[in-house]
Motif scaffolding. Sequence first.
Motif, PDB file in Angstrom:
ATOM      1  N   LEU A 136       6.991 -60.569 -23.622  1.00  0.00           N
ATOM      2  CA  LEU A 136       7.975 -60.125 -24.615  1.00  0.00           C
ATOM      3  C   LEU A 136       8.630 -58.879 -24.036  1.00  0.00           C
ATOM      4  CD1 LEU A 136       9.222 -60.090 -27.529  1.00  0.00           C
ATOM      5  CD2 LEU A 136       7.312 -58.555 -28.149  1.00  0.00           C
ATOM      6  N   LYS A 137       9.922 -58.967 -23.736  1.00  0.00           N
ATOM      7  CA  LYS A 137      10.590 -57.799 -23.151  1.00  0.00           C
ATOM      8  C   LYS A 137      11.367 -57.049 -24.217  1.00  0.00           C
ATOM      9  CE  LYS A 137      13.631 -57.753 -19.529  1.00  0.00           C
ATOM     10  NZ  LYS A 137      14.785 -56.980 -19.966  1.00  0.00           N
ATOM     11  N   LEU A 138      11.018 -55.790 -24.334  1.00  0.00           N
ATOM     12  CA  LEU A 138      11.581 -54.953 -25.407  1.00  0.00           C
ATOM     13  C   LEU A 138      12.454 -53.863 -24.819  1.00  0.00           C
ATOM     14  CD1 LEU A 138       8.316 -54.444 -27.531  1.00  0.00           C
ATOM     15  CD2 LEU A 138      10.132 -56.148 -27.878  1.00  0.00           C
ATOM     16  N   LEU A 178       7.882 -52.904 -21.987  1.00  0.00           N
ATOM     17  CA  LEU A 178       8.772 -51.920 -22.604  1.00  0.00           C
ATOM     18  C   LEU A 178       9.734 -51.370 -21.563  1.00  0.00           C
ATOM     19  CD1 LEU A 178       9.603 -50.302 -25.093  1.00  0.00           C
ATOM     20  CD2 LEU A 178       7.812 -48.616 -24.502  1.00  0.00           C
ATOM     21  N   GLU A 179      11.022 -51.546 -21.820  1.00  0.00           N
ATOM     22  CA  GLU A 179      12.071 -51.136 -20.886  1.00  0.00           C
ATOM     23  C   GLU A 179      12.688 -49.813 -21.332  1.00  0.00           C
ATOM     24  OE1 GLU A 179      16.285 -53.060 -19.148  1.00  0.00           O
ATOM     25  OE2 GLU A 179      14.977 -54.177 -20.507  1.00  0.00           O
ATOM     26  N   TYR A 180      12.869 -48.893 -20.434  1.00  0.00           N
ATOM     27  CA  TYR A 180      13.494 -47.598 -20.755  1.00  0.00           C
ATOM     28  C   TYR A 180      14.916 -47.563 -20.191  1.00  0.00           C
ATOM     29  CZ  TYR A 180      12.127 -46.585 -15.892  1.00  0.00           C
ATOM     30  OH  TYR A 180      11.966 -46.631 -14.523  1.00  0.00           O
ATOM     31  N   VAL A 213      10.937 -51.586 -15.159  1.00  0.00           N
ATOM     32  CA  VAL A 213      11.854 -50.698 -14.447  1.00  0.00           C
ATOM     33  C   VAL A 213      13.167 -51.444 -14.230  1.00  0.00           C
ATOM     34  CG1 VAL A 213      12.289 -49.457 -12.300  1.00  0.00           C
ATOM     35  CG2 VAL A 213       9.970 -49.498 -13.263  1.00  0.00           C
ATOM     36  N   ASP A 214      14.201 -51.080 -15.016  1.00  0.00           N
ATOM     37  CA  ASP A 214      15.539 -51.628 -14.782  1.00  0.00           C
ATOM     38  C   ASP A 214      16.225 -50.677 -13.814  1.00  0.00           C
ATOM     39  OD1 ASP A 214      18.040 -53.296 -16.702  1.00  0.00           O
ATOM     40  OD2 ASP A 214      18.421 -51.982 -14.979  1.00  0.00           O
ATOM     41  N   THR A 215      16.597 -51.174 -12.641  1.00  0.00           N
ATOM     42  CA  THR A 215      17.090 -50.301 -11.563  1.00  0.00           C
ATOM     43  C   THR A 215      18.411 -49.630 -11.885  1.00  0.00           C
ATOM     44  OG1 THR A 215      17.818 -52.380 -10.544  1.00  0.00           O
ATOM     45  CG2 THR A 215      15.835 -51.377  -9.643  1.00  0.00           C
ATOM     46  N   GLY A 216      19.033 -50.027 -13.027  1.00  0.00           N
ATOM     47  CA  GLY A 216      20.298 -49.397 -13.406  1.00  0.00           C
ATOM     48  C   GLY A 216      20.149 -48.357 -14.502  1.00  0.00           C
ATOM     49  N   HIS A 217      18.928 -48.023 -14.852  1.00  0.00           N
ATOM     50  CA  HIS A 217      18.671 -47.211 -16.047  1.00  0.00           C
ATOM     51  C   HIS A 217      18.215 -45.784 -15.766  1.00  0.00           C
ATOM     52  CE1 HIS A 217      18.236 -50.815 -19.052  1.00  0.00           C
ATOM     53  NE2 HIS A 217      19.397 -50.800 -18.412  1.00  0.00           N
ATOM     54  N   HIS A 218      18.547 -45.261 -14.598  1.00  0.00           N
ATOM     55  CA  HIS A 218      18.088 -43.918 -14.225  1.00  0.00           C
ATOM     56  C   HIS A 218      19.264 -42.982 -14.003  1.00  0.00           C
ATOM     57  CE1 HIS A 218      15.093 -46.916 -13.002  1.00  0.00           C
ATOM     58  NE2 HIS A 218      14.183 -45.990 -13.281  1.00  0.00           N
ATOM     59  N   PHE A 240      10.356 -55.766 -13.216  1.00  0.00           N
ATOM     60  CA  PHE A 240      11.654 -55.174 -12.895  1.00  0.00           C
ATOM     61  C   PHE A 240      12.777 -55.938 -13.565  1.00  0.00           C
ATOM     62  CE2 PHE A 240      10.624 -52.229  -9.507  1.00  0.00           C
ATOM     63  CZ  PHE A 240       9.431 -52.713  -8.963  1.00  0.00           C
ATOM     64  N   ASP A 241      13.808 -55.229 -13.948  1.00  0.00           N
ATOM     65  CA  ASP A 241      15.124 -55.788 -14.215  1.00  0.00           C
ATOM     66  C   ASP A 241      15.964 -55.355 -13.035  1.00  0.00           C
ATOM     67  OD1 ASP A 241      15.974 -55.804 -17.801  1.00  0.00           O
ATOM     68  OD2 ASP A 241      14.691 -57.098 -16.580  1.00  0.00           O
ATOM     69  N   PHE A 242      16.128 -56.260 -12.093  1.00  0.00           N
ATOM     70  CA  PHE A 242      16.832 -55.921 -10.861  1.00  0.00           C
ATOM     71  C   PHE A 242      18.338 -56.063 -11.039  1.00  0.00           C
ATOM     72  CE2 PHE A 242      13.737 -54.709  -8.049  1.00  0.00           C
ATOM     73  CZ  PHE A 242      12.889 -55.676  -7.528  1.00  0.00           C
ATOM     74  N   LEU A 283      15.961 -60.626 -12.681  1.00  0.00           N
ATOM     75  CA  LEU A 283      17.310 -60.104 -12.505  1.00  0.00           C
ATOM     76  C   LEU A 283      17.863 -59.783 -13.886  1.00  0.00           C
ATOM     77  CD1 LEU A 283      18.864 -62.672  -9.937  1.00  0.00           C
ATOM     78  CD2 LEU A 283      17.626 -60.535  -9.448  1.00  0.00           C
ATOM     79  N   ASP A 284      18.644 -58.717 -13.982  1.00  0.00           N
ATOM     80  CA  ASP A 284      19.357 -58.415 -15.226  1.00  0.00           C
ATOM     81  C   ASP A 284      20.738 -57.946 -14.814  1.00  0.00           C
ATOM     82  OD1 ASP A 284      18.962 -56.073 -18.019  1.00  0.00           O
ATOM     83  OD2 ASP A 284      20.373 -57.700 -17.616  1.00  0.00           O
ATOM     84  N   GLN A 285      21.649 -58.879 -14.725  1.00  0.00           N
ATOM     85  CA  GLN A 285      22.959 -58.614 -14.137  1.00  0.00           C
ATOM     86  C   GLN A 285      24.070 -59.212 -14.980  1.00  0.00           C
ATOM     87  OE1 GLN A 285      21.240 -58.873  -9.522  1.00  0.00           O
ATOM     88  NE2 GLN A 285      22.627 -60.433 -10.249  1.00  0.00           N
TER      89      GLN A 285
END
Length: 386
Positions: A136-138, A178-180, A213-218, A240-242, A283-285
């Motif tokens: 479950l991705k939140l 849990l995604e930040y 870790v979504d690589t676009g969220h930092h 990862f959400d790459f 992937l999250d693109q």
Amino acid sequence: MTERAAVKAALKTQAVETPSWAYGNSGTRFKVFAQQGVPRDPREKLDDAAKVHEFTGVAPTVALHIPWDKVDDYAALARHAEDRGLRLGAINSNTFQDDAYRLGSVCHPDAAVRRKAVDHLLECVGIMDATGSKDLKLWFADGTNYPGQDDIRARQDRLAEALAEVYERLGDDQRMLLEYKLFEPAFYATDVPDWGTAYAHCLKLGPKAQVVVDTGHHAPGTNIEFIVATLLREEKLGGFDFNSRFYADDDLMVGAADPFQLFRIMYEVIRGGGLSRDVAFMLDQCHNVEAKIPAIIRSVMNVQEATAKALLVDRPALDEAQRAGDVLGANAVLMDAFGTDVRPLLREVREEMGLDPDPMGAYARSGWAEKIVAERVGGQQAGWGA
Ligand code: LRH
Ligand code: MN
């Protein structure tokens, strides 16, 4: 087994999860450009995802997003996937597109709104039961835009309470990821803004709660591979959400903007044992201007190339140089691996997997792109519906 054989074996077992929403229309607040042949429903998204797996051999699962992928019969959708050599992957919740969520969802000051949000998260766990998904991705868009708008600490209490209720509902083989995200759509304080906040909540919840870790969220300049190494060391890296970015959450093809960063991340994954652990590589693109299926094939290949280079790092030489304090020597070992052209190795891997060594070419020659443009006429094209 020679090092080369071991590297090839690892690459053959790699699995990259593609996101259903990347096959649909997407864009920015300025424009969502519709593309011909785009899927109209989750089944057609899976049909396209099956092509990515057919030509790469390493994309066997598809993440769903609810309600974008809402159907009457999720077990039937899972069968549709299986009939095409796929499995349904992570179930992504969506508590960011309802007017009720203007001031937040699980962190909203109004208990009734929080109830609505938690009920949606529990519905997503029910969908996991039906699809056989275990993740479950939140991701919560929750946050504030002005200082004083709400109480930062009280919102954390509300978040913790909501996560605990959902955690209790998880089955034995299920987990929550849990995604930040630093900012957007909130522009003052985001309730889960960084890995530390996500980690703290997951630690309190228990072993079935891990960090994405979504690589676009930092923030620009963040050393993401340090976060990866730390979360792996803490056994709290769920996945990862790459994607890649030049500026903010650009959601561009992974490895396109910064292939060296992706290599450094994959090196820490391998160094931390992440390839043989339950780390989801998703992937999250958003392919706002480029053809979607080829972009996803290219993205999977970019992950393969970064992984191959990272697997080729001469670890004994690196350990020795690091122990000797040989700064330049140690850096050179890593740069040698990064500078290695792994494309011939990956062509061999694909041939040994019975695949065309050139996935992009094979897809172009398949005629699928022309077929879906010809067939998918009429109906409502899939998108974010924002
Ligand atoms: C938020 C996010 C999250 C998804 C959405 C599609 O920016 O990365 O993972 O739910 O994109
Ligand atoms: Mn994401």
